[in-house]
Write a protein that holds these residues in place. Structure first.
Motif, PDB file in Angstrom:
ATOM      1  N   ILE A   1       0.888  -1.140   0.021  1.00  0.00           N
ATOM      2  CA  ILE A   1      -0.131   0.114  -0.208  1.00  0.00           C
ATOM      3  C   ILE A   1       0.870   1.142   0.037  1.00  0.00           C
ATOM      4  N   ILE A   2       0.368   2.515  -0.548  1.00  0.00           N
ATOM      5  CA  ILE A   2       1.018   3.437  -0.458  1.00  0.00           C
ATOM      6  C   ILE A   2       0.068   4.509   0.308  1.00  0.00           C
ATOM      7  N   ILE A   3       1.027   5.284   1.339  1.00  0.00           N
ATOM      8  CA  ILE A   3       0.454   6.272   2.165  1.00  0.00           C
ATOM      9  C   ILE A   3       1.061   7.666   1.549  1.00  0.00           C
ATOM     10  N   GLY A   4      -0.060   8.253   1.108  1.00  0.00           N
ATOM     11  CA  GLY A   4       0.204   9.931   0.441  1.00  0.00           C
ATOM     12  C   GLY A   4       0.017   9.666  -0.998  1.00  0.00           C
ATOM     13  N   ALA A   5      -0.982  10.427  -1.470  1.00  0.00           N
ATOM     14  CA  ALA A   5      -1.490  10.380  -2.754  1.00  0.00           C
ATOM     15  C   ALA A   5      -1.186  11.624  -3.583  1.00  0.00           C
ATOM     16  N   GLY A   6       0.276  12.093  -3.129  1.00  0.00           N
ATOM     17  CA  GLY A   6       0.674  13.150  -3.841  1.00  0.00           C
ATOM     18  C   GLY A   6       1.391  12.535  -5.045  1.00  0.00           C
TER      19      GLY A   6
ATOM     20  N   ILE B   1      -4.160   2.931  -2.267  1.00  0.00           N
ATOM     21  CA  ILE B   1      -3.347   4.372  -1.920  1.00  0.00           C
ATOM     22  C   ILE B   1      -4.219   5.136  -1.024  1.00  0.00           C
ATOM     23  N   PHE B   2      -3.579   5.850   0.238  1.00  0.00           N
ATOM     24  CA  PHE B   2      -4.202   6.382   1.388  1.00  0.00           C
ATOM     25  C   PHE B   2      -3.738   7.695   1.300  1.00  0.00           C
ATOM     26  N   ASP B   3      -4.715   8.595   1.748  1.00  0.00           N
ATOM     27  CA  ASP B   3      -4.366   9.911   1.891  1.00  0.00           C
ATOM     28  C   ASP B   3      -5.173  10.501   3.199  1.00  0.00           C
ATOM     29  N   ASN B   4      -4.617  11.645   4.001  1.00  0.00           N
ATOM     30  CA  ASN B   4      -5.527  12.165   4.833  1.00  0.00           C
ATOM     31  C   ASN B   4      -6.182  13.711   4.320  1.00  0.00           C
ATOM     32  N   ASP B   5      -6.137  13.889   3.142  1.00  0.00           N
ATOM     33  CA  ASP B   5      -6.550  15.029   2.444  1.00  0.00           C
ATOM     34  C   ASP B   5      -7.964  14.767   1.970  1.00  0.00           C
ATOM     35  N   PRO B   6      -8.960  15.453   2.688  1.00  0.00           N
ATOM     36  CA  PRO B   6     -10.330  15.278   2.069  1.00  0.00           C
ATOM     37  C   PRO B   6     -10.489  15.331   0.464  1.00  0.00           C
ATOM     38  N   ALA B   7      -9.603  16.430   0.186  1.00  0.00           N
ATOM     39  CA  ALA B   7      -9.764  16.681  -1.181  1.00  0.00           C
ATOM     40  C   ALA B   7      -9.362  15.563  -2.361  1.00  0.00           C
ATOM     41  N   LYS B   8      -8.220  14.782  -1.480  1.00  0.00           N
ATOM     42  CA  LYS B   8      -7.888  13.631  -2.367  1.00  0.00           C
ATOM     43  C   LYS B   8      -8.616  12.237  -2.132  1.00  0.00           C
TER      44      LYS B   8
ATOM     45  N   ASP C   1       1.912  -6.389   2.915  1.00  0.00           N
ATOM     46  CA  ASP C   1       3.537  -6.781   3.443  1.00  0.00           C
ATOM     47  C   ASP C   1       4.409  -5.612   3.673  1.00  0.00           C
ATOM     48  N   ILE C   2       3.988  -4.587   2.662  1.00  0.00           N
ATOM     49  CA  ILE C   2       4.898  -3.304   2.378  1.00  0.00           C
ATOM     50  C   ILE C   2       4.080  -2.158   2.364  1.00  0.00           C
ATOM     51  N   ALA C   3       4.533  -1.047   3.094  1.00  0.00           N
ATOM     52  CA  ALA C   3       3.777   0.276   2.891  1.00  0.00           C
ATOM     53  C   ALA C   3       5.080   1.196   2.400  1.00  0.00           C
ATOM     54  N   ILE C   4       4.550   1.866   1.444  1.00  0.00           N
ATOM     55  CA  ILE C   4       5.377   2.953   1.022  1.00  0.00           C
ATOM     56  C   ILE C   4       4.867   4.548   1.582  1.00  0.00           C
ATOM     57  N   ILE C   5       5.618   4.963   2.234  1.00  0.00           N
ATOM     58  CA  ILE C   5       5.456   6.242   2.804  1.00  0.00           C
ATOM     59  C   ILE C   5       5.769   7.629   1.659  1.00  0.00           C
ATOM     60  N   CYS C   6       5.094   8.172   1.214  1.00  0.00           N
ATOM     61  CA  CYS C   6       5.104   9.232   0.222  1.00  0.00           C
ATOM     62  C   CYS C   6       4.502  10.363   0.901  1.00  0.00           C
TER      63      CYS C   6
ATOM     64  N   PRO D   1       4.555  14.388   3.021  1.00  0.00           N
ATOM     65  CA  PRO D   1       5.398  15.254   3.319  1.00  0.00           C
ATOM     66  C   PRO D   1       6.194  14.833   4.722  1.00  0.00           C
ATOM     67  N   LYS D   2       7.257  15.340   4.851  1.00  0.00           N
ATOM     68  CA  LYS D   2       8.293  14.781   5.866  1.00  0.00           C
ATOM     69  C   LYS D   2       7.337  15.214   7.142  1.00  0.00           C
ATOM     70  N   GLU D   3       6.546  16.122   7.502  1.00  0.00           N
ATOM     71  CA  GLU D   3       6.110  16.378   8.785  1.00  0.00           C
ATOM     72  C   GLU D   3       5.196  14.940   9.224  1.00  0.00           C
ATOM     73  N   TYR D   4       4.811  14.491   8.246  1.00  0.00           N
ATOM     74  CA  TYR D   4       3.834  13.229   8.410  1.00  0.00           C
ATOM     75  C   TYR D   4       4.438  11.865   8.250  1.00  0.00           C
ATOM     76  N   ALA D   5       5.628  11.896   8.067  1.00  0.00           N
ATOM     77  CA  ALA D   5       6.290  10.488   7.833  1.00  0.00           C
ATOM     78  C   ALA D   5       6.539   9.853   9.179  1.00  0.00           C
ATOM     79  N   GLN D   6       6.812  10.419  10.172  1.00  0.00           N
ATOM     80  CA  GLN D   6       6.996   9.665  11.412  1.00  0.00           C
ATOM     81  C   GLN D   6       5.705   8.987  11.882  1.00  0.00           C
ATOM     82  N   GLN D   7       4.629   9.938  11.926  1.00  0.00           N
ATOM     83  CA  GLN D   7       3.634   9.442  12.406  1.00  0.00           C
ATOM     84  C   GLN D   7       2.864   8.200  11.631  1.00  0.00           C
ATOM     85  N   SER D   8       3.244   8.454  10.287  1.00  0.00           N
ATOM     86  CA  SER D   8       2.454   7.594   9.432  1.00  0.00           C
ATOM     87  C   SER D   8       3.387   6.028   9.785  1.00  0.00           C
ATOM     88  N   ALA D   9       4.592   5.996   9.906  1.00  0.00           N
ATOM     89  CA  ALA D   9       5.323   5.018  10.229  1.00  0.00           C
ATOM     90  C   ALA D   9       4.879   4.518  11.589  1.00  0.00           C
ATOM     91  N   ASP D  10       4.659   5.310  12.496  1.00  0.00           N
ATOM     92  CA  ASP D  10       4.104   4.773  13.774  1.00  0.00           C
ATOM     93  C   ASP D  10       2.923   3.971  13.658  1.00  0.00           C
TER      94      ASP D  10
END
Lengths: 213, 213
Positions: A86-91, A113-120, A146-151, A153-162
């Motif tokens: 899965i992909i986190i971040g639909a930029g 693919i996942f995002d937190n932006d209501p617009a996306k 099995d695998i997640a791809i973090i895409c 912005p850097k501000e969200y990277a750590q919390q996504s990983a957590d």
DNA sequence: TAGATTGTTAATCGATTAACAATC
DNA sequence: TAGATTGTTAATCGATTAACAATC
């Protein structure tokens, strides 16, 4: 099995794999370390040593079977399996990776693919609806990812990983321009694009300086 | 300068740079190697050694000035300059990089994108018209381009590199899943995405195996 | 001055390369 | 068998870490 393979060797395996694929594509079925050395720009001793880490499957006086060697390296890298991704971040980067055919071919199957932006959220990306990140917990309970791809912005990277780790994800491919910390037992591989660009910038400067002398 | 800085050190510089940017963002203006060690997960001796490659600008008994150190690293990496960049290949990756704001901010200015596919040439990508690769020669004569990004399929990577180099390009950032050969005097930096993914796959396997014991 | 922290030398560790015996 | 090429040991090289003297 075995002797604990060094990180330096592991990082070279994909290169061997690519090279062997090319050979196979050309219909070549036998290769020697000296020929590989010539074409890959690695030292022949190093190649023999590398390939020997997993138990010699060369043949003295003959060389290596391209097919066998490629298959063996694929096995060591885990490319004999299929992975759900899965992909986190639909930029832009997330969307580009979503459509990167090569991964699919190699057994990495991007399922959502996942995002937190209501617009996306809800929008279509290559025929797939962008999922709301808030549904991730129940999603991961259902599916076998099995695998997640973090895409993000850097501000969200750590919390996504957590989040991902807390829901049981064991492998993270991180494209955010920052390092993420995870507990032991979780694999992380970083693709720091700007780091690579900075190194290029450095090399360019050196080349120019060198030419000046 | 100086003593020929080792590749291992160069590869760590972007990481220092990112870290120092974060500190600056937090308004911290002094840092010691031991604190950096703690937060970056590098050995403090290594950090002092690394930073000393370019002539000590730490202060004994005090530490390093964040502002000074960051500025110095930027200078060494060549980030105190601006670069004009073109992209070869208007596929997903090329388009994604075209829109990657971070690069712009850091002084890498993507000015144009090229393709050889008639279906793509002339189309708009983020407000820029895709240029025909056949116009590259005259284009490069006119404009002052520092860096080219190769985002073609692997079949076209080498010939793109040859073309670029023959027209005077001195730095190539290669995203194609193959290595390109260039003459000395040209800087190449590879981003082999699938290599990185394969290594992740390997690490994942190791983690799972490790957990089993 | 006393305490802290760098700069730097020396010791250790790991990775690469050379050399050659084993063997197909 | 003779020639070729691997597998493996030994030598070299480079990178990391430890230790401590210099100095702010």
């Amino acid at each position: 099995m075995s002797e604990k393979i060094s990180p330096a060797v592991i990082r070279r395996l994909p290169k061997y794999y690519r090279y062997l694929e090319d050979l196979e594509g050309k219909g070549i079925d036998k290769i020697s370390s000296s020929q590989m050395s010539l074409e890959m720009g690695l030292n022949a001793s190093q190649i023999r040593r590398d390939l020997n880490c997993f138990g010699g499957f060369g043949q003295q006086g003959y060389g290596y079977s391209v097919r066998k060697l490629k298959k063996e390296i694929a096995r060591i890298l885990g490319l004999d399996q299929r992975y759900n991704v899965i992909i986190i971040g639909a930029g832009r980067i997330g969307q580009a990776l979503m459509g990167y055919k090569n991964f699919m071919l190699e057994g990495f199957n991007v399922v959502d693919i996942f995002d937190n932006d209501p617009a996306k959220v809800g929008a279509e990306v290559l025929g797939r609806e962008v999922q709301n990140i808030s549904t991730l917990a129940s999603y991961l309970k259902d599916k076998n990812i099995d695998i997640a791809i973090i895409c993000t912005p850097k501000e969200y990277a750590q919390q996504s990983a957590d989040l991902l780790v807390s829901f049981g994800i064991k492998a993270i491919w991180n494209f955010a321009p920052t390092d993420v910390a995870v507990r032991r037992g979780v694999a992380v591989e970083n693709v720091h694009l700007s780091d690579s660009l900075y190194v290029l910038s450095y090399k360019l400067k050196e080349k120019i300086k060198g030419a000046g002398i």
